[in-house]
Motif scaffolding. Structure first.
Motif, PDB file in Angstrom:
ATOM      1  N   ASP A   1       7.097  -1.391  -0.594  1.00 26.50           N
ATOM      2  CA  ASP A   1       6.478  -0.308  -0.204  1.00 26.50           C
ATOM      3  C   ASP A   1       6.755   1.259  -0.259  1.00 26.50           C
ATOM      4  O   ASP A   1       5.790   1.856  -0.632  1.00 26.50           O
ATOM      5  CB  ASP A   1       5.879  -0.316   1.375  1.00 26.50           C
ATOM      6  CG  ASP A   1       5.415  -1.886   1.471  1.00 26.50           C
ATOM      7  OD1 ASP A   1       4.595  -2.273   0.581  1.00 26.50           O
ATOM      8  OD2 ASP A   1       5.541  -2.382   2.889  1.00 26.50           O
ATOM      9  N   GLU A   2       8.040   1.276  -0.214  1.00 30.11           N
ATOM     10  CA  GLU A   2       8.509   2.790  -0.104  1.00 30.11           C
ATOM     11  C   GLU A   2       8.515   3.225  -1.747  1.00 30.11           C
ATOM     12  O   GLU A   2       8.329   4.317  -1.945  1.00 30.11           O
ATOM     13  CB  GLU A   2      10.023   2.943   0.354  1.00 30.11           C
ATOM     14  CG  GLU A   2      10.062   2.745   2.041  1.00 30.11           C
ATOM     15  CD  GLU A   2       9.103   3.806   2.695  1.00 30.11           C
ATOM     16  OE1 GLU A   2       9.312   4.899   2.319  1.00 30.11           O
ATOM     17  OE2 GLU A   2       8.401   3.646   3.708  1.00 30.11           O
ATOM     18  N   ILE A   3       8.974   2.265  -2.591  1.00 32.35           N
ATOM     19  CA  ILE A   3       8.937   2.607  -3.896  1.00 32.35           C
ATOM     20  C   ILE A   3       7.316   3.101  -4.400  1.00 32.35           C
ATOM     21  O   ILE A   3       7.180   4.065  -5.060  1.00 32.35           O
ATOM     22  CB  ILE A   3       9.407   1.545  -4.818  1.00 32.35           C
ATOM     23  CG1 ILE A   3      10.986   1.517  -4.703  1.00 32.35           C
ATOM     24  CG2 ILE A   3       9.100   1.840  -6.297  1.00 32.35           C
ATOM     25  CD1 ILE A   3      11.426   0.161  -5.265  1.00 32.35           C
ATOM     26  N   ALA A   4       6.623   2.376  -3.929  1.00 35.43           N
ATOM     27  CA  ALA A   4       5.055   2.793  -4.142  1.00 35.43           C
ATOM     28  C   ALA A   4       4.760   3.991  -3.476  1.00 35.43           C
ATOM     29  O   ALA A   4       4.090   4.634  -4.432  1.00 35.43           O
ATOM     30  CB  ALA A   4       4.223   1.698  -3.611  1.00 35.43           C
ATOM     31  N   ARG A   5       5.139   4.518  -2.149  1.00 34.11           N
ATOM     32  CA  ARG A   5       4.796   5.642  -1.778  1.00 34.11           C
ATOM     33  C   ARG A   5       5.394   6.805  -2.608  1.00 34.11           C
ATOM     34  O   ARG A   5       4.858   7.692  -2.943  1.00 34.11           O
ATOM     35  CB  ARG A   5       5.349   5.648  -0.397  1.00 34.11           C
ATOM     36  CG  ARG A   5       4.452   5.082   0.831  1.00 34.11           C
ATOM     37  CD  ARG A   5       4.907   5.501   2.171  1.00 34.11           C
ATOM     38  NE  ARG A   5       4.428   4.659   3.056  1.00 34.11           N
ATOM     39  CZ  ARG A   5       4.904   3.522   3.183  1.00 34.11           C
ATOM     40  NH1 ARG A   5       6.001   3.208   2.858  1.00 34.11           N
ATOM     41  NH2 ARG A   5       4.384   2.500   4.218  1.00 34.11           N
ATOM     42  N   LEU A   6       6.661   6.440  -2.957  1.00 32.02           N
ATOM     43  CA  LEU A   6       7.389   7.449  -3.789  1.00 32.02           C
ATOM     44  C   LEU A   6       6.659   7.841  -5.136  1.00 32.02           C
ATOM     45  O   LEU A   6       6.282   8.956  -5.515  1.00 32.02           O
ATOM     46  CB  LEU A   6       8.922   7.041  -4.271  1.00 32.02           C
ATOM     47  CG  LEU A   6       9.656   7.930  -4.921  1.00 32.02           C
ATOM     48  CD1 LEU A   6       9.773   9.382  -4.624  1.00 32.02           C
ATOM     49  CD2 LEU A   6      11.002   7.345  -5.138  1.00 32.02           C
ATOM     50  N   ARG A   7       6.281   6.612  -5.653  1.00 32.08           N
ATOM     51  CA  ARG A   7       5.559   6.990  -6.913  1.00 32.08           C
ATOM     52  C   ARG A   7       4.333   7.713  -6.757  1.00 32.08           C
ATOM     53  O   ARG A   7       4.022   8.359  -7.665  1.00 32.08           O
ATOM     54  CB  ARG A   7       5.195   5.384  -7.718  1.00 32.08           C
ATOM     55  CG  ARG A   7       4.151   5.495  -8.947  1.00 32.08           C
ATOM     56  CD  ARG A   7       3.965   4.081  -9.251  1.00 32.08           C
ATOM     57  NE  ARG A   7       3.527   3.013  -8.212  1.00 32.08           N
ATOM     58  CZ  ARG A   7       2.385   3.025  -7.472  1.00 32.08           C
ATOM     59  NH1 ARG A   7       1.469   3.922  -7.806  1.00 32.08           N
ATOM     60  NH2 ARG A   7       2.312   2.014  -6.706  1.00 32.08           N
ATOM     61  N   ARG A   8       3.468   7.247  -5.677  1.00 32.95           N
ATOM     62  CA  ARG A   8       2.103   8.051  -5.468  1.00 32.95           C
ATOM     63  C   ARG A   8       2.437   9.476  -5.470  1.00 32.95           C
ATOM     64  O   ARG A   8       1.809  10.207  -5.838  1.00 32.95           O
ATOM     65  CB  ARG A   8       1.536   7.329  -4.355  1.00 32.95           C
ATOM     66  CG  ARG A   8       0.881   6.038  -4.722  1.00 32.95           C
ATOM     67  CD  ARG A   8      -0.069   5.379  -3.618  1.00 32.95           C
ATOM     68  NE  ARG A   8       0.649   5.332  -2.271  1.00 32.95           N
ATOM     69  CZ  ARG A   8       0.897   4.183  -1.972  1.00 32.95           C
ATOM     70  NH1 ARG A   8       1.049   3.149  -2.621  1.00 32.95           N
ATOM     71  NH2 ARG A   8       1.616   4.022  -1.029  1.00 32.95           N
ATOM     72  N   ARG A   9       3.539   9.574  -4.568  1.00 31.43           N
ATOM     73  CA  ARG A   9       3.825  11.041  -4.391  1.00 31.43           C
ATOM     74  C   ARG A   9       4.149  12.081  -5.622  1.00 31.43           C
ATOM     75  O   ARG A   9       3.874  12.900  -5.928  1.00 31.43           O
ATOM     76  CB  ARG A   9       4.892  11.189  -3.296  1.00 31.43           C
ATOM     77  CG  ARG A   9       5.372  12.759  -2.780  1.00 31.43           C
ATOM     78  CD  ARG A   9       6.473  12.671  -1.834  1.00 31.43           C
ATOM     79  NE  ARG A   9       7.630  12.114  -2.272  1.00 31.43           N
ATOM     80  CZ  ARG A   9       8.611  12.730  -2.942  1.00 31.43           C
ATOM     81  NH1 ARG A   9       8.508  14.006  -3.354  1.00 31.43           N
ATOM     82  NH2 ARG A   9       9.776  12.161  -3.261  1.00 31.43           N
ATOM     83  N   LEU A  10       5.232  11.389  -6.477  1.00 33.53           N
ATOM     84  CA  LEU A  10       5.410  11.792  -7.691  1.00 33.53           C
ATOM     85  C   LEU A  10       4.461  11.995  -8.524  1.00 33.53           C
ATOM     86  O   LEU A  10       4.225  13.111  -9.198  1.00 33.53           O
ATOM     87  CB  LEU A  10       6.667  11.038  -8.332  1.00 33.53           C
ATOM     88  CG  LEU A  10       7.988  11.155  -7.422  1.00 33.53           C
ATOM     89  CD1 LEU A  10       8.842  10.101  -8.095  1.00 33.53           C
ATOM     90  CD2 LEU A  10       8.509  12.389  -7.391  1.00 33.53           C
ATOM     91  N   ASN A  11       3.548  10.921  -8.876  1.00 34.97           N
ATOM     92  CA  ASN A  11       2.434  11.144  -9.367  1.00 34.97           C
ATOM     93  C   ASN A  11       1.249  12.199  -9.139  1.00 34.97           C
ATOM     94  O   ASN A  11       0.887  12.839  -9.791  1.00 34.97           O
ATOM     95  CB  ASN A  11       1.533   9.763  -9.562  1.00 34.97           C
ATOM     96  CG  ASN A  11       2.433   8.777 -10.653  1.00 34.97           C
ATOM     97  OD1 ASN A  11       2.973   9.322 -11.546  1.00 34.97           O
ATOM     98  ND2 ASN A  11       2.135   7.656 -10.635  1.00 34.97           N
ATOM     99  N   SER A  12       1.524  12.204  -7.782  1.00 31.48           N
ATOM    100  CA  SER A  12       0.383  13.463  -7.202  1.00 31.48           C
ATOM    101  C   SER A  12       1.016  14.715  -7.624  1.00 31.48           C
ATOM    102  O   SER A  12       0.125  15.545  -7.909  1.00 31.48           O
ATOM    103  CB  SER A  12       0.078  13.286  -5.804  1.00 31.48           C
ATOM    104  OG  SER A  12      -0.455  14.160  -5.156  1.00 31.48           O
ATOM    105  N   ALA A  13       2.133  14.971  -7.408  1.00 29.00           N
ATOM    106  CA  ALA A  13       2.742  16.257  -7.707  1.00 29.00           C
ATOM    107  C   ALA A  13       2.634  16.470  -9.230  1.00 29.00           C
ATOM    108  O   ALA A  13       2.418  17.717  -9.864  1.00 29.00           O
ATOM    109  CB  ALA A  13       4.227  16.354  -7.330  1.00 29.00           C
TER     110      ALA A  13
END
Length: 122
Positions: free
Chosen positions: A56-68
């Motif tokens: 779950d945390e890796i997915a959150r990090l991925r979404r944050r990085l992709n959004s940026a």
């Protein structure tokens, strides 16, 4: 044995190539530049068991990085934008960090290794 080879080719073909190109800014005092990111076909499959909260945390990090990334690259034409980041890219980056700091790591358990990594952070 030909069935295994055939199956592997089928799996790779169905997985499709995935670009993991990243851009990194390094300072002159930084460690030597890592070797270029290998192509999908050069990578070796390795299964790992993760806890659900890690996934779950890796997915959150991925979404944050992709959004940026999307926000930063919005003015660029589509062909100049970098590909979306995927979970396995983040995992490989974490493993690379671990291995780059291998000399400073000690411990015989997951908790001990993690504690030595936390000491590196300061």
């Amino acid at each position: 044995m030909s069935k295994t080879v055939s199956l592997r080719k089928t799996i790779r073909k169905n997985d499709g190539p995935q670009s993991t190109a990243t851009t990194e800014k390094t300072s002159p005092s930084a460690s030597p530049a890592p070797s270029p990111t290998p192509s999908y076909d050069e990578l070796v499959r390795k299964e790992a068991r993760l806890r659900s909260e890690q996934i779950d945390e890796i997915a959150r990090l991925r979404r944050r990085l992709n959004s940026a990334r999307n926000a930063a690259e919005k003015p660029l034409p589509a062909e100049q934008r970098s590909p979306s980041l995927q979970d396995h890219v983040i995992t490989r980056a974490a493993i690379t960090y671990l291995l780059e700091n291998a000399d400073a790591i000690d411990g015989w358990t997951e908790e001990g290794i993690l504690e030595s990594l936390r000491r590196l952070k300061g």
